[in-house]
Structures are given as C-alpha cells and as structure tokens.
Design a protein around this motif. Structure first.
Motif, PDB file in Angstrom:
ATOM      1  N   MET A   1     101.445  88.705  20.993  1.00  9.35           N
ATOM      2  CA  MET A   1     101.062  87.305  20.761  1.00  9.35           C
ATOM      3  C   MET A   1     102.179  86.741  19.844  1.00  9.35           C
ATOM      4  O   MET A   1     102.665  87.139  18.797  1.00  9.35           O
ATOM      5  CB  MET A   1      99.759  87.425  19.795  1.00  9.35           C
ATOM      6  CG  MET A   1      99.223  85.817  19.495  1.00  9.35           C
ATOM      7  SD  MET A   1      97.690  85.632  18.712  1.00  9.35           S
ATOM      8  CE  MET A   1      97.428  83.911  18.702  1.00  9.35           C
ATOM      9  N   ARG A   2     102.727  85.458  20.462  1.00 10.69           N
ATOM     10  CA  ARG A   2     103.724  84.780  19.591  1.00 10.69           C
ATOM     11  C   ARG A   2     103.338  83.941  18.763  1.00 10.69           C
ATOM     12  O   ARG A   2     102.220  83.130  19.042  1.00 10.69           O
ATOM     13  CB  ARG A   2     104.728  84.226  20.786  1.00 10.69           C
ATOM     14  CG  ARG A   2     105.370  85.359  21.649  1.00 10.69           C
ATOM     15  CD  ARG A   2     106.037  84.560  22.579  1.00 10.69           C
ATOM     16  NE  ARG A   2     106.773  85.363  23.512  1.00 10.69           N
ATOM     17  CZ  ARG A   2     106.102  85.680  24.683  1.00 10.69           C
ATOM     18  NH1 ARG A   2     105.088  85.321  25.340  1.00 10.69           N
ATOM     19  NH2 ARG A   2     106.784  86.694  25.669  1.00 10.69           N
ATOM     20  N   ASN A   3     103.869  83.525  17.647  1.00 13.12           N
ATOM     21  CA  ASN A   3     103.452  82.500  16.606  1.00 13.12           C
ATOM     22  C   ASN A   3     104.201  81.131  17.233  1.00 13.12           C
ATOM     23  O   ASN A   3     105.178  81.028  17.715  1.00 13.12           O
ATOM     24  CB  ASN A   3     104.019  82.985  15.361  1.00 13.12           C
ATOM     25  CG  ASN A   3     103.405  84.184  14.591  1.00 13.12           C
ATOM     26  OD1 ASN A   3     102.026  84.457  15.034  1.00 13.12           O
ATOM     27  ND2 ASN A   3     104.141  84.898  14.183  1.00 13.12           N
ATOM     28  N   PHE A   4     103.509  80.089  16.757  1.00 14.17           N
ATOM     29  CA  PHE A   4     103.985  78.900  16.839  1.00 14.17           C
ATOM     30  C   PHE A   4     105.090  78.582  15.998  1.00 14.17           C
ATOM     31  O   PHE A   4     105.098  78.812  14.834  1.00 14.17           O
ATOM     32  CB  PHE A   4     102.769  77.885  16.718  1.00 14.17           C
ATOM     33  CG  PHE A   4     101.857  77.728  17.897  1.00 14.17           C
ATOM     34  CD1 PHE A   4     102.039  76.940  18.835  1.00 14.17           C
ATOM     35  CD2 PHE A   4     100.805  78.486  18.007  1.00 14.17           C
ATOM     36  CE1 PHE A   4     101.146  76.841  20.030  1.00 14.17           C
ATOM     37  CE2 PHE A   4     100.029  78.467  19.090  1.00 14.17           C
ATOM     38  CZ  PHE A   4     100.096  77.583  20.110  1.00 14.17           C
ATOM     39  N   PRO A   5     106.010  77.808  16.328  1.00 12.68           N
ATOM     40  CA  PRO A   5     107.051  77.389  15.522  1.00 12.68           C
ATOM     41  C   PRO A   5     106.624  76.373  14.536  1.00 12.68           C
ATOM     42  O   PRO A   5     105.718  75.671  14.754  1.00 12.68           O
ATOM     43  CB  PRO A   5     108.160  76.696  16.751  1.00 12.68           C
ATOM     44  CG  PRO A   5     107.190  76.112  17.605  1.00 12.68           C
ATOM     45  CD  PRO A   5     106.340  77.235  17.868  1.00 12.68           C
ATOM     46  N   SER A   6     107.331  76.062  13.422  1.00 12.61           N
ATOM     47  CA  SER A   6     107.003  75.376  12.247  1.00 12.61           C
ATOM     48  C   SER A   6     107.024  73.998  12.722  1.00 12.61           C
ATOM     49  O   SER A   6     107.940  73.527  13.281  1.00 12.61           O
ATOM     50  CB  SER A   6     107.795  75.694  11.128  1.00 12.61           C
ATOM     51  OG  SER A   6     107.729  74.673  10.037  1.00 12.61           O
ATOM     52  N   ALA A  26     104.307  80.289  22.980  1.00 12.85           N
ATOM     53  CA  ALA A  26     103.128  80.759  21.873  1.00 12.85           C
ATOM     54  C   ALA A  26     101.715  80.454  22.452  1.00 12.85           C
ATOM     55  O   ALA A  26     100.661  81.184  22.276  1.00 12.85           O
ATOM     56  CB  ALA A  26     103.313  79.788  20.658  1.00 12.85           C
ATOM     57  N   ILE A  27     101.560  79.423  23.314  1.00  8.47           N
ATOM     58  CA  ILE A  27     100.310  78.925  23.922  1.00  8.47           C
ATOM     59  C   ILE A  27     100.127  80.122  25.065  1.00  8.47           C
ATOM     60  O   ILE A  27      99.187  80.642  25.137  1.00  8.47           O
ATOM     61  CB  ILE A  27     100.497  77.705  24.733  1.00  8.47           C
ATOM     62  CG1 ILE A  27     100.577  76.432  23.568  1.00  8.47           C
ATOM     63  CG2 ILE A  27      99.072  77.318  25.841  1.00  8.47           C
ATOM     64  CD1 ILE A  27     100.631  75.106  24.272  1.00  8.47           C
ATOM     65  N   GLU A  28     101.107  80.450  25.977  1.00  7.84           N
ATOM     66  CA  GLU A  28     101.014  81.615  26.894  1.00  7.84           C
ATOM     67  C   GLU A  28     100.616  82.891  26.134  1.00  7.84           C
ATOM     68  O   GLU A  28      99.847  83.536  26.634  1.00  7.84           O
ATOM     69  CB  GLU A  28     102.324  81.685  27.450  1.00  7.84           C
ATOM     70  CG  GLU A  28     102.269  82.812  28.552  1.00  7.84           C
ATOM     71  CD  GLU A  28     103.460  82.886  29.290  1.00  7.84           C
ATOM     72  OE1 GLU A  28     103.652  83.389  30.625  1.00  7.84           O
ATOM     73  OE2 GLU A  28     104.651  82.607  28.931  1.00  7.84           O
ATOM     74  N   GLY A  29     101.339  83.156  24.950  1.00  8.35           N
ATOM     75  CA  GLY A  29     100.860  84.539  24.365  1.00  8.35           C
ATOM     76  C   GLY A  29      99.521  84.652  23.609  1.00  8.35           C
ATOM     77  O   GLY A  29      98.934  85.427  23.888  1.00  8.35           O
ATOM     78  N   ASP A  33      98.404  87.107  26.626  1.00  8.63           N
ATOM     79  CA  ASP A  33      98.709  88.188  26.376  1.00  8.63           C
ATOM     80  C   ASP A  33      97.747  89.284  26.216  1.00  8.63           C
ATOM     81  O   ASP A  33      96.653  89.094  25.539  1.00  8.63           O
ATOM     82  CB  ASP A  33      99.583  88.437  25.103  1.00  8.63           C
ATOM     83  CG  ASP A  33     100.843  87.902  25.095  1.00  8.63           C
ATOM     84  OD1 ASP A  33     101.403  87.651  26.120  1.00  8.63           O
ATOM     85  OD2 ASP A  33     101.502  87.793  23.792  1.00  8.63           O
ATOM     86  N   GLY A  34      97.869  90.417  27.071  1.00 13.40           N
ATOM     87  CA  GLY A  34      96.523  91.211  26.989  1.00 13.40           C
ATOM     88  C   GLY A  34      97.001  92.532  28.037  1.00 13.40           C
ATOM     89  O   GLY A  34      98.173  92.362  28.787  1.00 13.40           O
ATOM     90  N   LYS A  35      96.508  93.661  27.918  1.00 15.58           N
ATOM     91  CA  LYS A  35      96.761  94.891  28.538  1.00 15.58           C
ATOM     92  C   LYS A  35      95.755  94.798  29.771  1.00 15.58           C
ATOM     93  O   LYS A  35      94.518  94.499  29.662  1.00 15.58           O
ATOM     94  CB  LYS A  35      96.679  95.897  27.525  1.00 15.58           C
ATOM     95  CG  LYS A  35      97.619  96.044  26.632  1.00 15.58           C
ATOM     96  CD  LYS A  35      97.318  97.334  25.928  1.00 15.58           C
ATOM     97  CE  LYS A  35      98.358  97.319  24.390  1.00 15.58           C
ATOM     98  NZ  LYS A  35      97.991  98.639  23.538  1.00 15.58           N
ATOM     99  N   ASN A  36      96.121  95.579  30.739  1.00 14.62           N
ATOM    100  CA  ASN A  36      95.504  95.723  31.929  1.00 14.62           C
ATOM    101  C   ASN A  36      94.845  94.554  32.412  1.00 14.62           C
ATOM    102  O   ASN A  36      93.705  94.385  32.707  1.00 14.62           O
ATOM    103  CB  ASN A  36      94.161  96.911  31.630  1.00 14.62           C
ATOM    104  CG  ASN A  36      94.733  98.042  31.254  1.00 14.62           C
ATOM    105  OD1 ASN A  36      95.948  98.408  31.765  1.00 14.62           O
ATOM    106  ND2 ASN A  36      94.113  98.901  30.171  1.00 14.62           N
ATOM    107  N   THR A  42      91.639  85.287  31.170  1.00 13.96           N
ATOM    108  CA  THR A  42      91.080  85.817  32.444  1.00 13.96           C
ATOM    109  C   THR A  42      89.850  86.108  32.059  1.00 13.96           C
ATOM    110  O   THR A  42      88.810  85.873  32.699  1.00 13.96           O
ATOM    111  CB  THR A  42      91.798  87.124  32.640  1.00 13.96           C
ATOM    112  OG1 THR A  42      91.998  87.865  31.372  1.00 13.96           O
ATOM    113  CG2 THR A  42      93.142  86.660  33.489  1.00 13.96           C
ATOM    114  N   ASN A  43      89.278  86.355  30.682  1.00 12.47           N
ATOM    115  CA  ASN A  43      88.067  86.733  30.327  1.00 12.47           C
ATOM    116  C   ASN A  43      87.168  85.310  30.264  1.00 12.47           C
ATOM    117  O   ASN A  43      85.992  85.520  31.007  1.00 12.47           O
ATOM    118  CB  ASN A  43      88.157  87.223  28.734  1.00 12.47           C
ATOM    119  CG  ASN A  43      86.559  87.409  28.361  1.00 12.47           C
ATOM    120  OD1 ASN A  43      85.824  87.888  29.057  1.00 12.47           O
ATOM    121  ND2 ASN A  43      86.148  87.443  27.064  1.00 12.47           N
ATOM    122  N   VAL A  44      87.718  84.422  29.904  1.00 12.86           N
ATOM    123  CA  VAL A  44      87.017  82.929  29.984  1.00 12.86           C
ATOM    124  C   VAL A  44      86.793  82.389  31.437  1.00 12.86           C
ATOM    125  O   VAL A  44      85.950  82.220  31.853  1.00 12.86           O
ATOM    126  CB  VAL A  44      87.635  81.800  29.179  1.00 12.86           C
ATOM    127  CG1 VAL A  44      87.092  80.616  29.667  1.00 12.86           C
ATOM    128  CG2 VAL A  44      87.789  82.260  27.796  1.00 12.86           C
TER     129      VAL A  44
END
Length: 793
Positions: A1-6, A26-29, A33-36, A42-44
């Motif tokens: 998971m990426r952090n948002f820039p300041s 950051a939004i994409e992460g 971001d997830g395994k398998n 995807t959950n939502v």
C-alpha cells in the motif's frame, strides 16, 4: 500500500505529473493492492455483484447443491435448481414506488440583490396592509390609486403574508433558473438515471451520480456504478468529507485516443499489453486487447492564491496575480497578500501501469458563490445506512432468508418427487368366491373397472362351504399419506421465511397487496401501507439528496454554459420556449446565487389526509369550493394545511360578520317593521279619528245647516212676522195717527167751529144776526167707504 504525497507542498509541485502519479498510485494501492487477486476493490465489487444477482433472482446455486448433496454426489437428485426470484419482487415494489414519486425543483435567490428585491416587495406589501383603509378612502374620495400592489390580494395577517411569500412570490430570475434546471434534467434523461441509482440504493445501499461540463455538450449528468467507485475513507453517509473520489472504466482504445490525443503509438501498445493481465474491471472471459481499464479520479487539495500589491503614483494599489513562490523583500515598495482556497485536480491512470494519462487542475470548478474558498466535487454519492465504512442495504438484510426459501423450495420438490398416489388392494381369493349367477366368476379386471367407475364392489360374506369369508370385501383402497404432513410443514416454513423478509424490510402485505385481508378496514390497510413507506423512507431521502446535489451542481454549471459554452444560444432559446419573459433574465443568470430545494409531491396517504381535512372543512362549510381547488394545487402538505387553517379562519370570520350583518339587518328590519306597524296603527287611528272628526264635522255641519235652516226659517218667519207686525204696527200707527189726526182734525174743526161760532157769536153780539150752524151739510159722506172695518179690535 502506497502513501499519499504531502499536501503541504508548493502549487508548482502539486501540478507536476510526478505528484499526480504519486496520488494515482496511492489510490491504486489503497484499492487494488492484495494477494491472490483479492483487494478492497474486488471485494466490494464481488459483494455488489452477488447482491445484484440476488435482486434479480439469479444468485449462485452452488451453495444449495452443497447443502443437499452427500459428499458432493447429486446423482440421486432430479431437481429444478433455478432460484425463486422472491427478492426481485420486493426490490421492484420499493424502486417503482419511489421512482413514481414526483417532485419540483425550487430555486431561491440568496444573493444580496435577490434578497433585497424580496425584502423590498415584502415591505411594499406590509405598507399596503398597514395603510389599506387610508389608501382606500383616498381612492374612493379623490380617485387616486396609492396602492403598490393589488388591494384585493393583500394578506390580512403576518401569517398569511408569510404563506403568500412562500406560495405566490417568485422572481423572474428564479423562474428562469428553475426552467433552466428542468431543461438540463430533461436533456440528460435524468428520469432514467434516477431509476438506476434508486435501484442501487435499494440493492447495494449506495448510489452515485456525476456531473461534468465541456464546451461541446455543456453540462451533463452521468450515472455512476457504485461497484466501480473508489473513494477515501469516510463515516459520513453523504461523503462530504472525502478528499478523493473516482471510478474505474473499461474504455475501448479508440475512445482512449479521442480522450487523450497526446498519446503516441508506443504508449498505446504499452498500455494495451500491460493492462490485459489485470482484468480488474472485466469478466474473466473478456480477453479483448482493445480495451483498457482506466482510473478517473478527482483529488481535492488546496492552493495558495497570491497577489502582489503595488502602490501606483496616484496613491492607489494595484493587485497582480503571482504564484505561491513569490516572496518580496521587506525593503521593496510592494507587499504580498495571499489566501488558501480549495482546488480540484482531475486525473486518469491506466491501472496496472505507471502511465498517467491526465493530471491537471480541474477546469470550471464548482464554487458556491457564497464561499469561493470551497469547491464541490464532480461526484454526488449517498449511502444512507453506512457505519464505519460498512454499507448496509435492503437486499443485504434478506439474502439469508432468501437462501432458506430456496432450500425450502428444493425440499418441497424432493418430497413431491417421493410421494406416491393412492392405490387399491385386490383380494384374488375373495373374487374367486363370487359367483355372478350365470355360471361365471368375478373377473379381476371387471371388478376394478366397476370399482373405479361406480365405486361399488361385489363381495360374499360366506364361502361356498358356508364358512365366514375373510375376503368378503375383495377390493380395498390404500391411502398413501406419508408426504402430506411434510408438505404442510415445508409450506409453513416457506411462509415463515417470507414473513421474516417482510418483517426485516418493513414491506408488509398492505404495501405489496399480495394477500389483502378482506375483513380488514380500509383505514387499517392504509396505515399499514404508510408504516411500510416509513420503513423505506431512508432510500427516498437518499435519492432526493442526490437529486438536490445534482441540481445544485447544475445551478453552478449554468453559469459556465452561459459564459463559455458555444451552445449558449440554443440553451437560452430552449428555456425561452417555455417562457419568453425569462429571456431577458438569462443573460445575467450567472451573476446570481441560488439556493436549491426539492419539494416532494405528497404520496397517496398524505393526499388522502389532506383531502379528508378538505372534505371535513367543506362539510362544515368552513371553506368555499374555490378554496378547496386552490388547496389541492399546493404540493407542500404542510403549507396546504396552513393555508387551510387561514382560509378556514377567514371563512368563519366572514360568516360571523355576515351573520352579524344579517342579525343587524334583521333587527333593523324588525324595528322598521315595528315602526311601520306603529305608523300604520297611527295612520289607522288617525284615519279613524279623522273619520270620526269628519263624521262629527258632518253632524255638526248638518246640525249647523239644520240650525241655519231653522234660523233662516225662523228668521224668515220672524221677518215675515216682523213685517206683519210692522205692517200691523204701521196700520195700527196709521190708525192711531189717523185717529189722532181725526181727533186733531175734529179738534181743529171743533176749535175752528168754536172759533167760527165764537166769531159769529161775537158778530152776533155785535150784530144782530141770527145763530149760525157750524155743521157741514152734505160733505161728511166718504163716498160709500165703510169705516167700520178700521175700528179697534
């Protein structure tokens, strides 16, 4: 998971592509971001997909097969696995019932100029109300109309004035704004969009709409699938505190080229090759290389609005716009003024890559005119039943009961497949003992035909040897009731879970009219339906919130259309087609600030309550028919009831006044009648008196005339008598005078005779004459007159 820039960086850094790429990644992460292949997105998306399948009656049947199978073996089950679409019925009831509710969009000018016009109009009304009697007197006496408004339509009280301002007063610019919004809604086919997000609110528990503006199409309204949404964490059901929001779209390559013409051939090849393995927003069998998954997003941050203030030679100050890096020295002859305002950036990222297709400060940002430091996002989102980021929906509550109904339905099929029909028992030995009397025995087939056709059977109580025949009833019916109790139990189970769905959702029988009670009163059924509407009111309120947000955004977009869009003339003409009087207001529409409100048309229950109040008032003659017609035209039930109260009070006061006037008129009529009766009586008495007086006068005149006549007669008689007496007196006097005369004459004659005699005697003495006779001779005869008639009586 990426952090948002300041966000605490310079505006120059924020507008750079590197900063935008960090935000996009950051939004994409956060969402992908997830395994398998498991991620928040995807959950939502899978949850929403399953809920939509339940709402369509197309949920997966694998769970039901796993429930009924034995170690995965279904070879002994011959069932119809198609799900019972029980949830779709309740979804359609809610969605169709809510979507049919109509509303009116009301715009109120809340800028200083609009408020001053409203206040000026209200002051003129109040002035006319206070001086109504004086101005009416002046108009009647001198013919001068001093009223600023129609005197027949002036309110009578402050309460009525407030209602008048709400119901009747409308500025031309407000009418133009409302018509402009209606034109935009119709042009974007908002009714279809509204039905889609109402279904999302019912099925998924969240609805979303996007408004945008471009110079070619103007203001547009687009439906947003909640399953494709990404947004920052929020606990607000109205998503008013999110700082980024976006959606995932699968876009064909040709559309990508149209939207982003700066892309080269190498960029397009790289995008299509890297994007396919992800299949983030597509079906698993979709291997189309000509489609790209793109994340479109809005990112809210702030910017520094910096101005350089320089003093001119005339002493005035000149403001020059600068970037936030401007920092003048203290000894210079100019200063710096700055403020921080919210701003919006538009971005587009190809998912699974580092290819940022777009990053720029949003054009035509929607800023409320009341506060230019704020900015509104292009997305309007609402999830009425959200708690700590978890979204609840009507369908989500009842999926478990729908599963039990489906299992019950499958069990019913099992019981029905194992049920056997009723049969008969045929005793062959009993039939052999029966002799038909013609030398033949009972044939089993004939016995069965006779039994099935007539229900009768022939038997013998004794055998041919005379013993008791145990098979005296050769045919007996076999009843198979093994599955009946199970069927009844399963049907009861089915109805139980169906009732549980009604209890959980609040959609009772009165709402869907599935099994109305014929003995239930109409009022009770209406109350039950009203309670059901209350249970789903949060869905209606959520949809109205989205409509209000869209209308407010369009109100701000209208300024952009009028100022920047080439379609301005066509837009203005489309509004002027409804009302030509608003054309002059359209040119300055962007200068106004409007408050947008949604006035919901009352439902049938509210209409029925208002109609009941109207009928009661009409029945008691507290309002006129014209009042009832006006009340039915008011869509706001609260205002309609207030108007009903005022009209009722005015009607009662008017009736009381009329009644008092009638009483006064009746009293005056009675007084006049009494006066007329008294005058009539007086006239009668006067006539009687006059008649009596006339009679008395007539009698008097008659008596007077009689007396006069008697007096005349007496006077005549007296005159005649007097004349007679006078005549008699005259005669008597004449007689006396004649007698006296005669006496005197006689005396004179005697005297004369004496004198003569004396003289003769003297002469005789003197002479000696003889005696002389003094009597006349022959002269004392009256010629035959008899004097005896004149003698005294």
């Amino acid at each position: 998971m990426r952090n948002f820039p300041s966000q605490v960086v310079s505006d120059v850094e924020k507008i750079s592509f590197e900063y935008g790429l960090k935000v996009a990644q950051a939004i994409e992460g956060e969402w992908f971001d997830g395994k398998n292949n498991y991620s928040r997105y995807t959950n939502v998306k899978n949850d929403f997909h399953n809920l939509r399948l339940y709402a369509r009656g197309e949920q997966s049947i694998q769970k039901y097969k796993d429930e009924l199978s034995i170690n995965g073996d279904l070879s002994y089950l011959n069932l119809d696995w198609k799900p019972v679409p029980i949830i779709s019925k309740f979804v359609d009831i809610v969605v169709n019932g809510i979507a049919e509710r109509t509303y009116d969009i009301k715009a109120y000018s809340q800028d200083p100029y609009g408020v001053s016009k409203r206040t000026e109009y209200m002051d003129s009304i109040m002035e006319d109300m206070r001086t109504k009697e004086l101005k009416t007197f002046v108009q009647e006496q001198f013919g001068m109309d001093l009223f600023k408004n129609n005197p027949t339509l002036l309110p009578d009280s402050q309460e009525e004035l407030d209602l008048h301002m709400q119901l009747n007063y409308k500025q031309a610019v407000e009418i133009a704004e409302e018509q402009a919004l209606n034109v935009l809604f119709e042009g974007n086919k908002y009714e279809l969009t509204k039905k889609r997000f109402y279904r999302d609110l019912t099925v998924l528990g969240i609805g979303a709409v996007k408004t945008s503006f471009n110079t070619s199409e103007g203001a547009t309204i687009n439906y947003v699938d909640p399953a494709n949404l990404v947004y920052s964490h929020t606990d607000s059901p109205y998503f008013d505190d999110v700082y980024y929001v976006g959606e995932i779209k699968t876009v064909p390559v040709n559309e990508v080229i149209k939207q982003f013409p700066h892309l080269t051939q190498e960029d397009l090849e790289e995008i299509t090759k890297k994007n396919i393995p992800n299949k983030i927003n597509r079906r698993q069998d979709d291997d189309d290389y000509n489609k790209v998954d793109i994340l479109y997003f809005n990112y809210k941050t702030y910017m520094n609005e910096v101005y350089k203030l320089k003093e001119t030679s005339s002493g005035a100050e000149k403001a020059i716009n600068k970037d936030d890096s401007f920092n003048p020295d203290e000894n210079e002859n100019f200063s710096k003024e700055s403020r921080k305002i919210e701003c919006l950036y538009d971005g587009a990222l190809v998912l699974g890559t580092k290819k940022l297709l777009k990053w720029e400060m949003a054009k035509n940002m929607m800023r409320p005119k009341s506060d230019f430091t704020k900015v509104k996002m292009n997305y309007a989102i609402c999830a009425p039943r959200m708690y700590e980021g978890r979204i609840d929906s009507l369908v989500k509550r009842i999926t478990g009961f729908a599963d039990m109904i489906q299992l019950t339905h499958l069990k019913l099929q099992q019981v029905m497949s194992r049920m056997t029909p009723d049969g008969v028992y045929l005793d062959a030995d009993g039939l052999a003992e029966i002799d038909l009397g013609n030398g033949t025995n009972y044939n089993p087939q004939e016995a069965l035909n006779m039994f099935f056709q007539t229900g009768s059977v022939i038997g013998r109580s004794f055998t041919s040897e005379g013993d008791m025949n145990p098979g005296k009833v050769p045919i007996q019916e076999i009843t198979s009731g093994s599955g009946g109790n199970k069927m009844q139990a399963l049907i009861g189970n089915y109805n139980y879970y169906l009732q549980m769905i009604r209890d959980v959702t609040g959609l009772n029988e009165a709402r869907d009219a599935a099994n109305p009670d014929p003995k239930s009163l109409v009022g009770v059924q209406k109350m039950a339906a009203a309670n059901s509407n209350t249970a789903t009111r949060h869905i209606l309120q959520g949809g109205l919130f989205l409509t209000s947000e869209v209308a407010e955004c369009l109100s701000l977009r209208i300024s952009d259309i009028i100022e920047y869009s080439p379609t301005k003339d066509a837009f203005v003409q489309s509004i002027g087609a409804h009302n030509v009087a608003t054309l002059s207001e359209m040119s300055e529409l962007h200068l106004y600030d409007f408050g947008i409100f949604i006035e919901l048309t009352p439902d049938e229950e509210e209409k029925a309550m208002l109609e009941n109040n109207i009928q009661v008032a009409l029945g008691q003659q507290n309002i006129e028919l014209e009042d009832a017609i006006d009340l039915r035209e008011i869509k706001n039930i609260k205002l309609a009831n207030q108007v009903l109260k005022i009209r009722r009070k005015k009607k009662i006061a008017r009736d009381q006044k009329i009644q008092q006037e009638n009483m006064q008129a009746q009293s005056q009529a009675n007084i006049q009648q009494q006066q007329a009766s008294a005058e009539l009586e007086m006239q009668k008495q006067q006539q009687v008196a006059q008649t009596a007086i006339a009679i008395e006068e007539a009698k008097s005149r008659f008596e007077i005339e009689k007396l006069n006549q008697e007096a005349d007669i007496k006077r005549q008689l007296m005159e005649q008598e007097f004349q007679y007496n006078m005549q008699l007196k005259g005669v008597e006097t004449d007689q006396k005078a004649q007698g006296e005369k005669e006496k005197e004459d006689r005396k004179d004659q005697r005297t004369k005779i004496q004198a003569t005699q004396q003289s003769e005697m003297i002469e005789q003495r003197k002479g000696s004459a003889g005696a002389k006779d003094f009597e006349s001779s022959g002269n004392d005869v009256l010629g035959g007159i008899d004097m005896s008639g004149f003698g005294p009586r």
